[in-house]
Motif scaffolding. Structure first.
Motif, PDB file in Angstrom:
ATOM      1  N   ASP A   7       0.832  -1.216   0.000  1.00 55.29           N
ATOM      2  CA  ASP A   7       0.000   0.000   0.000  1.00 55.29           C
ATOM      3  C   ASP A   7       0.858   1.254   0.000  1.00 55.29           C
ATOM      4  OD1 ASP A   7      -2.596  -1.399   0.390  1.00 55.29           O
ATOM      5  OD2 ASP A   7      -1.613  -2.038   2.243  1.00 55.29           O
ATOM      6  N   GLY A   8       2.177   1.081   0.023  1.00 53.87           N
ATOM      7  CA  GLY A   8       3.069   2.230  -0.004  1.00 53.87           C
ATOM      8  C   GLY A   8       3.637   2.605   1.352  1.00 53.87           C
ATOM      9  N   VAL A   9       3.330   1.840   2.386  1.00 60.90           N
ATOM     10  CA  VAL A   9       3.952   2.102   3.695  1.00 60.90           C
ATOM     11  C   VAL A   9       5.391   1.588   3.601  1.00 60.90           C
ATOM     12  CG1 VAL A   9       3.943   1.558   6.154  1.00 60.90           C
ATOM     13  CG2 VAL A   9       1.780   1.918   4.933  1.00 60.90           C
ATOM     14  N   PRO A  10       6.375   2.479   3.727  1.00 61.82           N
ATOM     15  CA  PRO A  10       7.741   2.041   3.431  1.00 61.82           C
ATOM     16  C   PRO A  10       8.264   1.002   4.423  1.00 61.82           C
ATOM     17  CG  PRO A  10       7.714   4.341   4.182  1.00 61.82           C
ATOM     18  CD  PRO A  10       6.286   3.907   4.061  1.00 61.82           C
ATOM     19  N   ARG A  11       8.829  -0.066   3.896  1.00 66.26           N
ATOM     20  CA  ARG A  11       9.423  -1.093   4.761  1.00 66.26           C
ATOM     21  C   ARG A  11      10.610  -0.516   5.535  1.00 66.26           C
ATOM     22  NH1 ARG A  11      13.083  -5.323   4.247  1.00 66.26           N
ATOM     23  NH2 ARG A  11      12.522  -7.272   5.286  1.00 66.26           N
ATOM     24  N   HIS A  12      11.220   0.537   4.959  1.00 69.50           N
ATOM     25  CA  HIS A  12      12.328   1.191   5.672  1.00 69.50           C
ATOM     26  C   HIS A  12      11.869   1.849   6.970  1.00 69.50           C
ATOM     27  CE1 HIS A  12      14.855   0.733   2.092  1.00 69.50           C
ATOM     28  NE2 HIS A  12      15.842   0.916   2.932  1.00 69.50           N
ATOM     29  N   ALA A  13      10.556   2.015   7.145  1.00 69.11           N
ATOM     30  CA  ALA A  13      10.059   2.614   8.391  1.00 69.11           C
ATOM     31  C   ALA A  13       9.740   1.543   9.430  1.00 69.11           C
ATOM     32  CB  ALA A  13       8.843   3.480   8.113  1.00 69.11           C
ATOM     33  N   SER A  14      10.155   0.297   9.181  1.00 65.70           N
ATOM     34  CA  SER A  14      10.019  -0.751  10.200  1.00 65.70           C
ATOM     35  C   SER A  14      10.661  -0.272  11.494  1.00 65.70           C
ATOM     36  CB  SER A  14      10.724  -2.030   9.723  1.00 65.70           C
ATOM     37  OG  SER A  14      10.104  -2.530   8.551  1.00 65.70           O
ATOM     38  N   ASP A  15       9.984  -0.496  12.592  1.00 61.45           N
ATOM     39  CA  ASP A  15      10.490  -0.125  13.924  1.00 61.45           C
ATOM     40  C   ASP A  15      10.593   1.380  14.172  1.00 61.45           C
ATOM     41  OD1 ASP A  15      10.922  -2.663  15.283  1.00 61.45           O
ATOM     42  OD2 ASP A  15      12.481  -3.030  13.796  1.00 61.45           O
ATOM     43  N   THR A  16      10.168   2.228  13.209  1.00 60.72           N
ATOM     44  CA  THR A  16      10.313   3.673  13.415  1.00 60.72           C
ATOM     45  C   THR A  16       9.086   4.500  13.034  1.00 60.72           C
ATOM     46  OG1 THR A  16      11.290   3.924  11.223  1.00 60.72           O
ATOM     47  CG2 THR A  16      12.825   3.691  13.065  1.00 60.72           C
ATOM     48  N   GLY A  17       8.261   4.032  12.103  1.00 59.02           N
ATOM     49  CA  GLY A  17       7.174   4.876  11.588  1.00 59.02           C
ATOM     50  C   GLY A  17       6.181   5.269  12.680  1.00 59.02           C
ATOM     51  N   PRO A  18       5.691   6.509  12.664  1.00 57.83           N
ATOM     52  CA  PRO A  18       4.736   6.972  13.676  1.00 57.83           C
ATOM     53  C   PRO A  18       3.285   6.889  13.185  1.00 57.83           C
ATOM     54  CG  PRO A  18       5.586   8.867  12.495  1.00 57.83           C
ATOM     55  CD  PRO A  18       6.144   7.643  11.815  1.00 57.83           C
ATOM     56  N   VAL A  19       2.358   6.601  14.080  1.00 60.28           N
ATOM     57  CA  VAL A  19       0.927   6.707  13.757  1.00 60.28           C
ATOM     58  C   VAL A  19       0.224   7.374  14.941  1.00 60.28           C
ATOM     59  CG1 VAL A  19       0.971   4.572  12.394  1.00 60.28           C
ATOM     60  CG2 VAL A  19       0.167   4.499  14.770  1.00 60.28           C
ATOM     61  N   TRP A  20      -1.018   7.807  14.704  1.00 63.94           N
ATOM     62  CA  TRP A  20      -1.855   8.353  15.766  1.00 63.94           C
ATOM     63  C   TRP A  20      -2.958   7.353  16.036  1.00 63.94           C
ATOM     64  CZ3 TRP A  20      -1.220  12.456  18.907  1.00 63.94           C
ATOM     65  CH2 TRP A  20      -2.319  12.888  19.657  1.00 63.94           C
ATOM     66  N   LEU A  21      -3.023   6.863  17.278  1.00 60.04           N
ATOM     67  CA  LEU A  21      -4.040   5.868  17.625  1.00 60.04           C
ATOM     68  C   LEU A  21      -4.384   6.015  19.105  1.00 60.04           C
ATOM     69  CD1 LEU A  21      -5.749   3.289  17.323  1.00 60.04           C
ATOM     70  CD2 LEU A  21      -3.654   1.939  17.514  1.00 60.04           C
ATOM     71  N   ALA A  22      -5.669   5.975  19.398  1.00 58.18           N
ATOM     72  CA  ALA A  22      -6.150   6.050  20.782  1.00 58.18           C
ATOM     73  C   ALA A  22      -5.539   7.248  21.517  1.00 58.18           C
ATOM     74  CB  ALA A  22      -5.852   4.738  21.521  1.00 58.18           C
ATOM     75  N   GLY A  23      -5.570   8.418  20.834  1.00 64.23           N
ATOM     76  CA  GLY A  23      -5.217   9.666  21.499  1.00 64.23           C
ATOM     77  C   GLY A  23      -3.739   9.929  21.692  1.00 64.23           C
ATOM     78  N   ALA A  24      -2.876   9.160  21.045  1.00 67.81           N
ATOM     79  CA  ALA A  24      -1.444   9.416  21.202  1.00 67.81           C
ATOM     80  C   ALA A  24      -0.681   8.903  19.983  1.00 67.81           C
ATOM     81  CB  ALA A  24      -0.917   8.734  22.463  1.00 67.81           C
ATOM     82  N   ARG A  25       0.562   9.379  19.896  1.00 70.10           N
ATOM     83  CA  ARG A  25       1.452   8.841  18.865  1.00 70.10           C
ATOM     84  C   ARG A  25       1.962   7.479  19.291  1.00 70.10           C
ATOM     85  NH1 ARG A  25       5.459  12.085  15.050  1.00 70.10           N
ATOM     86  NH2 ARG A  25       4.193  13.922  14.747  1.00 70.10           N
ATOM     87  N   ARG A  26       1.979   6.561  18.376  1.00 71.27           N
ATOM     88  CA  ARG A  26       2.519   5.215  18.604  1.00 71.27           C
ATOM     89  C   ARG A  26       3.577   4.969  17.537  1.00 71.27           C
ATOM     90  NH1 ARG A  26      -0.408   4.704  23.348  1.00 71.27           N
ATOM     91  NH2 ARG A  26      -2.527   5.411  22.916  1.00 71.27           N
ATOM     92  N   THR A  27       4.363   3.937  17.756  1.00 73.24           N
ATOM     93  CA  THR A  27       5.432   3.652  16.800  1.00 73.24           C
ATOM     94  C   THR A  27       5.284   2.230  16.268  1.00 73.24           C
ATOM     95  OG1 THR A  27       6.863   5.153  17.996  1.00 73.24           O
ATOM     96  CG2 THR A  27       7.949   3.616  16.517  1.00 73.24           C
ATOM     97  N   VAL A  28       5.588   2.095  14.985  1.00 76.99           N
ATOM     98  CA  VAL A  28       5.624   0.767  14.364  1.00 76.99           C
ATOM     99  C   VAL A  28       6.642  -0.076  15.114  1.00 76.99           C
ATOM    100  CG1 VAL A  28       6.258  -0.515  12.271  1.00 76.99           C
ATOM    101  CG2 VAL A  28       5.038   1.691  12.087  1.00 76.99           C
ATOM    102  N   VAL A  29       6.258  -1.307  15.428  1.00 75.69           N
ATOM    103  CA  VAL A  29       7.231  -2.239  16.005  1.00 75.69           C
ATOM    104  C   VAL A  29       7.322  -3.455  15.077  1.00 75.69           C
ATOM    105  CG1 VAL A  29       7.019  -1.478  18.394  1.00 75.69           C
ATOM    106  CG2 VAL A  29       5.472  -3.248  17.547  1.00 75.69           C
TER     107      VAL A  29
END
Ligand SMILES: *Cc1c(COP(=O)(O)O)cnc(C)c1O
Length: 374
Positions: A286-308
């Motif tokens: 879908d275009g979510v970069p694999r290079h952002a593994s373990d680092t990409g940020p998202v907003w979920l449940a009222g806070a920033r979370r990180t890809v793990v």
């Protein structure tokens, strides 16, 4: 909704108005190549037109033809083509064509003969980018040949143009050198008798930051979509731009795992302690970069979370700690950044790339949902 890319057409209009404000008397070309940088070419082109973009720009002739097929009118320039591309069709559709060399001029002339009307041509000079564009040693003969074709009635040289290498690095010495080379190329053509309707060299960063590069027309790509072309110098908001795309998804699973539990292929991440994990149904397909593994940020449940763990083809996981989320909750992957949510620029940093690449690569599996006045 598994996932969708919300496209704020009001923001497109706002951004074109902001660019127009910056460039005064110069006209604005909204660059809509590559499916409008992933935002949807036709919808964004229409919104840009309504906001006063007199020109549209596409890389490929096929993109320009698609605009016409969808009923988009007004001036359109296309600039990247190879022998055999549908230039006669483009002329028939009233599209302006870029010419960087003799072979291209010859093809345009034969296409114009086929169509039975002169082609509007923009001669492109390589002023230092080292990519497309006529090199200095071929410029004079190209200008002469174009004027001959113009005298024969098969072309009208309406544009003289070029492209910057480093306009996104304000103060870079190549900028002044390219401006000098461009002025020289224009002066030579004008001395020979070219009377261009538009001279243009500015892309988004030059349109926003370099008034001496505005000439008669600026080509606004990234700025049209509300993203800063100079993210290390000025953010979108500082430039008066509003990001157009929000990539959102619904949480597909939530689970609690014990300390030491690994996540995703290769187990690059293991829970340091007991934690809640949420599954986001978007992946590199879908275009979510694999290079952002373990680092990409998202907003979920009222806070920033990180890809793990690793971003997989269709999905990735974020760590919630002890916070709760429900299946079906909305995850904002990136958007305008309101209220602390991440932006495409944040993803670009996480993946070691540029925001251009983040939005352009959002895949066709993600529906574009248009918002704002059409
Ligand atoms: C893509 C492109 C642009 C737009 O560049 P931005 O930096 O996105 O504004 C302008 N001119 C040419 C020739 C391009 O290929």
């Amino acid at each position: 909704m598994r996932a969708e890319a919300r496209i704020d057409l009001d923001a497109v209009r706002h951004n074109i108005a902001a660019v127009r404000d910056r460039v005064g008397a110069a006209e604005v070309m909204a660059v809509v190549k590559a499916d409008g940088y992933g935002h949807g070419m036709v919808e964004c082109a229409r919104a840009a037109r309504r906001a006063g973009a007199a020109w549209l720009g596409t890389a490929l002739p096929g993109e320009a033809l698609e605009l016409r097929r969808q009923g988009v009118d007004g001036r359109v320039l296309t600039w990247l083509w190879v022998p055999g591309d549908p230039i006669a069709d483009a002329l028939d559709a009233d599209v302006d064509i870029s010419v960087s060399g003799r072979w291209a001029l010859d093809e345009v002339v034969s296409a114009a003969r086929e169509v039975g009307a002169p082609a509007r041509v923009h001669l492109k000079a390589d002023t230092g980018l080292g990519r497309n564009g006529c090199p200095p040693y071929e410029w004079e003969p190209l200008v002469e040949a174009a004027l001959k074709a113009q005298a024969d009635g098969w072309v009208r040289v309406v544009g003289l143009w070029s492209h910057f290498a480093c306009a996104d690095e304000p103060g870079h010495p190549s900028i002044a050198a390219q401006l000098t080379a461009f002025r020289e190329a224009v002066a030579l053509a004008e001395r020979r008798g070219v009377a261009p309707e538009v001279r243009h060299i500015a892309n988004s960063p030059a349109a926003l930051l370099l008034p001496e590069a505005h000439f008669d027309l600026v080509r606004s790509g990234l700025a049209t979509y509300g993203l800063s072309p100079v993210p290390d110098v000025h953010g979108s908001r500082e430039l008066g731009l509003r990001p157009v795309m929000t990539l959102a998804a619904s949480v597909a699973s939530v689970k609690r795992v014990a300390a030491g539990h690994g996540v995703s292929y290769g187990h690059t991440w293991k829970a340091a302690r007991e934690t809640n994990l949420a599954l986001v149904p978007l992946g590199y397909a879908d275009g979510v970069p694999r290079h952002a593994s373990d680092t990409g940020p998202v907003w979920l449940a009222g806070a920033r979370r990180t890809v793990v763990g690793r971003v997989a083809m269709d999905q990735f996981v974020v760590d919630l700690g002890d916070d709760a989320a429900e299946v079906g909750d909305e995850v904002v992957v990136f958007g305008p950044g309101d209220g602390g949510a991440p932006t495409a620029e944040d993803w670009a940093r996480a993946a070691g790339t540029i925001a251009y690449e983040i939005v352009t690569r959002i895949g066709s599996r993600v529906p574009r949902v248009y918002q704002g006045a059409r």
